[in-house]
Write an enzyme that holds these catalytic residues in place. Structure first.
Site, PDB file in Angstrom:
ATOM      1  N   HIS A 232       0.821  -1.203   0.000  1.00  0.00           N
ATOM      2  CA  HIS A 232       0.000   0.000   0.000  1.00  0.00           C
ATOM      3  C   HIS A 232       0.867   1.269   0.000  1.00  0.00           C
ATOM      4  O   HIS A 232       0.583   2.225  -0.700  1.00  0.00           O
ATOM      5  CB  HIS A 232      -0.894  -0.039   1.240  1.00  0.00           C
ATOM      6  N   GLU A 298      -8.330   7.422  -4.272  1.00  0.00           N
ATOM      7  CA  GLU A 298      -7.866   6.276  -3.494  1.00  0.00           C
ATOM      8  C   GLU A 298      -8.899   5.166  -3.577  1.00  0.00           C
ATOM      9  O   GLU A 298     -10.016   5.380  -4.022  1.00  0.00           O
ATOM     10  CB  GLU A 298      -7.751   6.694  -2.016  1.00  0.00           C
ATOM     11  N   HIS A 300     -10.871   2.093  -1.125  1.00  0.00           N
ATOM     12  CA  HIS A 300     -11.096   1.603   0.228  1.00  0.00           C
ATOM     13  C   HIS A 300     -11.927   0.335   0.100  1.00  0.00           C
ATOM     14  O   HIS A 300     -13.087   0.278   0.491  1.00  0.00           O
ATOM     15  CB  HIS A 300     -11.783   2.663   1.075  1.00  0.00           C
ATOM     16  N   ASN A 301     -11.297  -0.682  -0.484  1.00  0.00           N
ATOM     17  CA  ASN A 301     -12.038  -1.869  -0.903  1.00  0.00           C
ATOM     18  C   ASN A 301     -12.327  -2.854   0.210  1.00  0.00           C
ATOM     19  O   ASN A 301     -13.487  -3.190   0.451  1.00  0.00           O
ATOM     20  CB  ASN A 301     -11.273  -2.575  -2.025  1.00  0.00           C
ATOM     21  N   ARG A 321      -8.311  13.699   3.284  1.00  0.00           N
ATOM     22  CA  ARG A 321      -7.110  14.135   3.995  1.00  0.00           C
ATOM     23  C   ARG A 321      -5.870  14.176   3.103  1.00  0.00           C
ATOM     24  O   ARG A 321      -4.850  14.724   3.502  1.00  0.00           O
ATOM     25  CB  ARG A 321      -6.863  13.225   5.209  1.00  0.00           C
ATOM     26  N   ASP A 322      -5.980  13.592   1.903  1.00  0.00           N
ATOM     27  CA  ASP A 322      -4.823  13.668   1.002  1.00  0.00           C
ATOM     28  C   ASP A 322      -4.596  15.090   0.486  1.00  0.00           C
ATOM     29  O   ASP A 322      -3.516  15.642   0.704  1.00  0.00           O
ATOM     30  CB  ASP A 322      -4.946  12.640  -0.115  1.00  0.00           C
TER      31      ASP A 322
END
Lengths: 982, 270
Positions: A232, A298, A300-301, A321-322
């Site tokens: 990740h 992103e 989030h799987n 937040r990125d």
């Protein structure tokens, strides 16, 4: 313990109860007659009877519409089912109740005095025990919730013992190293474990450690290394040495993706609009003279598969937040999301054991995206939902966020972070403060980064599940923007995957070291071990570097905004990743080993073209039914049910909304926003995805996704001049393993081909990639059977527009307007929806001809600029027939079309109607503009193929002059809308 | 210069565009954190207008607007209840607007409708939409010129974006709202008639009530978002409108209809 119960009075509509009743009927087929919802607040605090009454009658009850009971229970004839959280799960409403009670009583409650919430359902009528259980399991998720029938739940108090530090000897045989990695969910392979072992046995390392009384590596050290080295965080597969067709590729990321961007930037020279690419939490490009746009997508799987609502809400607030942690921090201006699920009508028996039903995942994820975006005040402007059986066991949840930040903040470039390290050799001269801002730390989300880097097995740890608290984050973002503009911090990053270990560890590269003490870290509840505090992925936290002379102002501002901030330590230039817990050192690792010590993987890729069965479809006289069926297909149909529940226009800047046309229900291509309120500059945002093409050929499939994302931006009036791309790969594991993954080499070859397409097409279109992400373990094993997704790539695009007022929508505007098709229709039906509804895949996947596409993407914007175009719709899934139908019914007018005029190299009506050739548009224009439009489009494949009609009739004449489609727009629209009208 | 205070904090999220609305209407507007008011660093008496913008204060936990209302109700500024300061602000002839979540907060705080001058006594409420869903959709409103904020507007189209917008009250209160002419906007159908039909009436509000004012006509609250229609291009049909104007050679308008509401407020101080 006290309990306060609140219910809506009989005379008012209990809309929540009705929704539950409807869902239970529709999704479970259980006939319940009347559900009432009771909100239950329990507390362990010792209030007086008078205080309890004030609390109940005050903030907890709306006396106009509700009634309440203190330490007493509402009951009903029928079943009483209470659902509440398990100990340790974030209870947002409970936390708010506590805060409201503090406001009411004018005093702070002690740390131990807490409020917990649960929902009590009063269900009328008799139900079999079996059905009650079904309902309870449908309405709750056993990973985070518990339920009880007929009696009240007790308080969910977490009872844990913590503070333990374990040392783990790595001086063991190889098998033992592998076992350690597996048991602790470190997701490190043997080669990596051996590198760690070698590091700790270096004499100089051992010597240094001895001085601070450390011998073997601690659990905190192994966990920190595992987080930092996770797939990740480190993209190990993308950075691997890959043997492919007799050549060695040294990092796909560097030689394919970065290389293309670097070359484009060089070619663009002064026109280069990239600012910060592939280095920070998100990509940064220039927007106008004064502002930058920041973009990240992103996935989030796995969390979303386990707990759909919690997973997706943390997906969206997580990606928020990125941009927030890019440069000195951006203000968030828009969200996008692309969701991939199994079909909602999948029979129960086809759902692997332990996997939630796709419909439930769909509904939960949708709700999470709604709450994540709406409650944060960020408009959800674009996205789509893709359905395929391959996502039943492994759904994909792609979440994206755009931000804006001024080019300079207090005279300094906003894209740069700085940390003053001080000089740690001089006693007392320490560097900037390490401050954690936002939420508290709990066991939630532990091992997210490593978990997402290994394939799923039956036992998902419940610690992995997180619940988001958008308001905690919203308060934090509000406060941080003020702090940023006051210059109260000089560096910022988010606490996402890997928690503090990653955020502090990464940002401390700027100072080359840090020292922090976890004893200071604010916890949700007592009893965490130091390693857990260090790697917890509890949400809504940022890490900032605050200069010595700014710390007081920073902390004061934080308190004023109701935001918790804590000093955890100091940055320094010691070269060490140094973490203590009280007096005890729990990590002492060299920064350079941590960040550069991961061994490069060596992998093999082998490509063989898969051959799918080519369907034999006889030509027909009429395709009206086929068009209806395609419009109703899950991948084509209206997603209004999803989109309408997202706020797509908060902040007041959304210009092209996801739904458009005469009745605000047509499907927009890209979204357009105007991020700077008083400027005419616009920003178009789009997404391209198509797994059906990918299974045939990842190279062509990826090219199609790139083309689709760009095409949608052109479609709303953008130009090719300033488009930036993001890649997002979700792949089944491409690491060969003769037993567990016998076709790993093939999957890696698919990855190589996808990366090559990214390289080649981004160069052809001169559209640089600015950021990306990959998720390389989209497999799930249940009871020995492995389920893998089709390799899926999402390409997200942003395009800058000079004047958003020139933007165009996809709905036809007036009768008698001329209908054009732009781009050539070829016999490219491999992976098409037409083949899909005929239960086939085929092989002739669309091929993007970049040169021809570019000619169109250069010409069409010129026509838009001159305001010659009345509507423009991207021609994609379902082909020309679908694009024509959508444009027609969105505008509320019929069409009369002649297929013999379509530029094509095929001679069958169905191929022309349903081929999914890329780089095509359906355009309508005022007949007055015919000459000028055609002049501008010279040199491209285009033709006038019919006109918009006054009446509702939608008629397409075939090649032999007979009508092959005869319908009306109301019927077509109904077919398109009925599938997901929930 | 007319000064507008735009409240922020705790999940309020339409503060930027609400501030812009007042600025475009000619006021000097400032986003002020509620805790800065409570700490006494910002005085509401320095302003002419207070806006409670839309958003999700406290995440709508415990019911929309309730916890913000509770905070204001119990807050003390320099040893004195914030309520008192607000009461004085009203009595001095100043203006208050609550939009969406801000409207919910004003109703739950008892600043609206405050029939019989009974400020800080909750008389009505806003509850979950009948649909059970949060929805973002544009609605048509029949507007009455009974308060300062709605002058010279008969009809307006604005977006609603809420899950708890159903206006309810006892029969008696509803009757008084009409008798005293305090209903400022109603959800309307095609012929500008108040409607109970979904989705034109998006939430099932009693008597299609979308906005109300107090008896002074100076405090105004509404579920739809006027600050979301400051520019022509906010309207979902603007592209059609632009196309039509191009064909007919008409000049385009730049301004959105929502701005008039803010202009009405600012102009009343001139």
């Amino acid at each position: 313990m006290h309990r306060i119960e609140v219910i809506i009075k009989e005379e008012f509509n209990d809309a929540r109860g009705k929704s539950i009743e409807r869902d239970v009927k529709e999704d479970l087929g259980i006939d319940v007659r009347g559900v009432r919802v009771v909100d239950v607040y329990s507390t362990n605090a010792g209030f007086s009877g008078e205080e309890l009454q004030r609390i109940a009658q005050g903030p907890l009850t709306d006396k106009i519409v509700q009634e309440c009971l203190v330490d007493d229970a509402f009951s009903a004839d029928g079943i009483i089912l209470e659902i509440g959280y398990k100990p340790g799960v974030t209870d947002n409403v409970g936390a708010t109740a506590r805060e409201a009670v503090e406001d009411l009583l004018g005093r702070k409650l002690s740390k131990e005095e807490k409020f917990f919430t649960s929902k009590k359902l009063l269900i009328s009528g008799a139900l079999e025990r079996k059905n009650i259980e079904k309902i309870a399991n449908y309405l709750s998720n056993s990973l985070i919730e518990r339920w009880r029938v007929g009696e009240a739940l007790d308080l969910p108090v977490a009872r844990l013992t913590g503070g333990n530090v374990n040392e783990i000897s790595l001086d063991v045989p190889d098998e033992e190293l592998t076992r350690i990695s597996n048991e602790r969910l470190l997701a490190l392979n043997l080669q990596e474990m051996k590198a760690i072992k070698a590091y700790f046995s270096r004499p100089e390392v051992a010597d240094e450690r001895k001085k601070i009384r450390l011998a073997n590596p601690t659990d905190a050290e192994l966990e920190s290394i595992a987080q930092t080295w996770s797939e990740h965080c480190k993209h190990k597969i993308f950075n691997a040495k890959i043997d492919y067709e007799g050549k060695t590729i040294d990092s796909l990321l560097k030689t394919r993706i970065f290389a293309a961007t670097n070359e484009i930037r060089k070619k663009l020279g002064e026109k280069d609009f990239c600012v910060s690419v592939f280095t920070d939490n998100a990509g940064v490009i220039k927007f106008d003279e004064d502002n930058y746009i920041v973009f990240k997508v992103e996935t989030h799987n796995s969390p979303s598969a386990a707990e759909p609502y919690g997973g997706s809400i943390t997906g969206i607030v997580g990606v928020n937040r990125d941009p927030m942690g890019t440069g000195l921090g951006a203000k968030l201006i828009a969200n996008t999301n692309v969701l991939c699920f199994g079909p909602p009508e999948t029979p129960e028996e086809n759902v692997p054991k332990g996997v939630l039903h796709p419909k439930r995942i769909f509904k939960g994820v949708r709700k999470g995206i709604e709450h994540g975006g709406n409650k944060s005040g960020i408009p959800t402007i674009n996205g789509t939902v893709v359905f395929d059986d391959c996502y039943t066991a492994r759904p994909l949840v792609y979440c994206g966020t755009l931000g804006i930040m001024p080019k300079e903040i207090n005279g300094k470039p906003s894209e740069e972070k700085r940390i003053n390290p001080g000089d740690y050799r001089i006693p007392g001269d320490y560097g900037d403060y390490i401050v954690m801002v936002g939420g508290r730390i709990g066991k939630d989300g532990i091992h997210g980064a490593t978990q997402s880097s290994i394939s799923h097995t039956d036992n998902v740890s419940s610690q992995h599940v997180q619940i988001g608290a958008p308001i905690v984050q919203k308060k934090m973002q509000d406060m941080l923007l003020v702090a940023r503009d006051l210059g109260l911090y000089t560096a910022i990053t988010d606490n996402g995957a890997g928690g503090l270990s990653s955020s502090v560890g990464e940002i401390a590269q700027l100072s080359n070291g840090f020292s922090m003490n976890l004893m200071h870290a604010p916890l949700k509840y007592e009893g965490l071990d130091p390693w857990e505090i260090l790697v917890s992925e509890a949400q809504e936290r940022m890490t900032v570097a605050v200069p010595k002379d700014k710390i007081d102002a920073f902390m004061k501002l934080s308190e004023r905004h109701g935001v918790e901030s804590t000093v955890l330590g100091r940055f320094n230039d010691s070269g060490k990743f140094h973490v203590a817990y009280g007096e005890r050192t729990v990590t002492y690792i060299d920064m350079d080993f941590l960040h550069d010590g991961v061994p490069q993987m060596e992998l093999e890729a082998e490509w063989t073209r898969p051959i799918f069965k080519e369907p034999e479809l006889p030509a027909a006289d009429d395709y009206t039914g086929t068009l209806m069926k395609i419009l109703a297909d899950l991948n084509i149909c209206s997603k209004e049910w999803v989109v309408r529940q997202y706020d797509h226009e908060v902040q007041g800047n959304t210009i092209i909304k996801p739904l458009t046309g005469g009745c605000n229900d047509g499907p927009s291509d890209a979204a357009v926003i105007k991020p700077v309120p008083m400027s005419k500059k616009g920003l178009a945002v789009s997404n391209g995805i198509n797994p059906r093409y990918m299974q045939i050929d990842a190279y062509r499939g990826t090219a199609c996704s790139i083309d689709e994302a760009i095409r949608q931006i052109i479609s709303v009036g953008g130009s090719l001049d300033k488009i930036a791309l993001l890649d997002n790969f979700c792949w089944p594991s491409p690491i060969q393993d003769e037993k567990k993954n016998p076709d790993g080499k093939f999957k890696l070859a698919q990855l190589v081909r996808a990366a090559e397409a990214c390289h080649n097409y981004s160069l052809s279109f001169m559209t640089p990639f600015i950021s990306g992400k990959d998720s390389m373990s989209s497999d799930k094993t249940v009871e020995g059977k492995k389920y893998s997704i089709i390799p899926t790539i999402l390409i997200s695009a942003i395009g800058i527009m000079d004047d958003y007022r020139k933007a165009i929508t996809m709905d036809v505007k007036r009768p008698d307007d001329l209908v054009y098709v732009v781009g050539k229709t070829k016999k490219e039906l491999g992976g098409s929806v037409y083949f899909k509804i005929n239960n086939a895949v085929g092989n002739s996947v669309p091929k993007v001809d970049a040169m021809k596409a570019k000619a169109i993407y250069d010409a069409l914007p010129r026509a838009v600029e001159k305001e010659l175009v009345a509507s423009c719709h991207d021609c994609s899934d379902g082909g020309l027939a679908v694009a024509l139908a959508e444009s027609a019914f969105a505008g509320g007018h019929g069409m009369s079309i002649d297929l013999s005029r379509v530029p094509t190299n095929t001679a069958r009506d169905d191929y022309i109607l349903f081929s999914e050739s890329q780089s095509r548009f359906v355009v309508t224009i005022n007949p007055k503009n015919k000459e000028e439009f055609e002049k501008l489009m010279q040199g491209t494949d285009f033709a006038c193929i019919g006109e918009v009609t006054y009446l509702d009739d939608f008629v397409i004449r075939g090649l032999n002059g007979n009508n092959v489609i005869e319908s009306d727009i109301c019927k077509l629209k109904e077919a398109w809308q009925s599938t997901l009208k929930w | 210069m007319v000064k507008a205070l735009v409240l922020t904090g705790y999940g309020i999220n339409c503060d930027y565009e609400t501030k812009l609305a007042f600025e475009l209407a000619g006021a000097e507007a400032k986003r002020v954190h509620i805790n800065d008011i409570i700490a006494g660093e910002e005085k509401i008496s320095d302003y002419n207008i207070i806006a409670f913008p839309g958003g999700f204060s406290y995440g709508d936990d415990l019911g929309s607007g309730r916890v913000l209302a509770n905070k204001i109700k119990n807050a003390r500024v320099n040893g004195e209840g914030l309520e008192k300061h607000i009461r004085k602000f009203i009595d001095d002839g100043n203006l208050i607007i609550g939009i969406c979540n801000g409207f919910q907060a004003l109703v739950k705080l008892g600043l609206l409708p405050a029939i019989g001058n009974k400020y800080f006594e909750q008389q009505a409420s806003l509850i979950f939409n009948d649909s059970g869903k949060f929805e973002d959709r544009w609605v048509d409103l029949k507007v009455y010129e009974n308060c300062i904020w709605t002058k010279e507007i008969e009809y307006i189209s604005l977006p609603v974006r809420h899950g708890e917008g159903k206006f309810v009250a006892s029969e008696d209160i509803i009757k008084k709202l009409f008798d005293k002419n305090l209903v400022a906007c109603q959800y309307a159908g095609l012929l500008n008639e108040p409607t109970m039909e979904y989705p034109n009436n998006p939430n099932g509000s009693y008597e299609a009530i979308a906005a109300i004012c107090d008896e002074t006509g100076r405090i105004f609250g509404l579920m739809p978002h006027p600050e979301a229609f400051l520019f022509r291009e906010n309207h979902p049909q603007w592209a059609f409108d632009k196309d039509s104007r191009n064909r007919e050679g008409e000049k385009r308008t730049e301004e959105g209809d929502g701005l008039q509401i803010f202009r009405n407020a600012v102009d009343c101080f001139k």
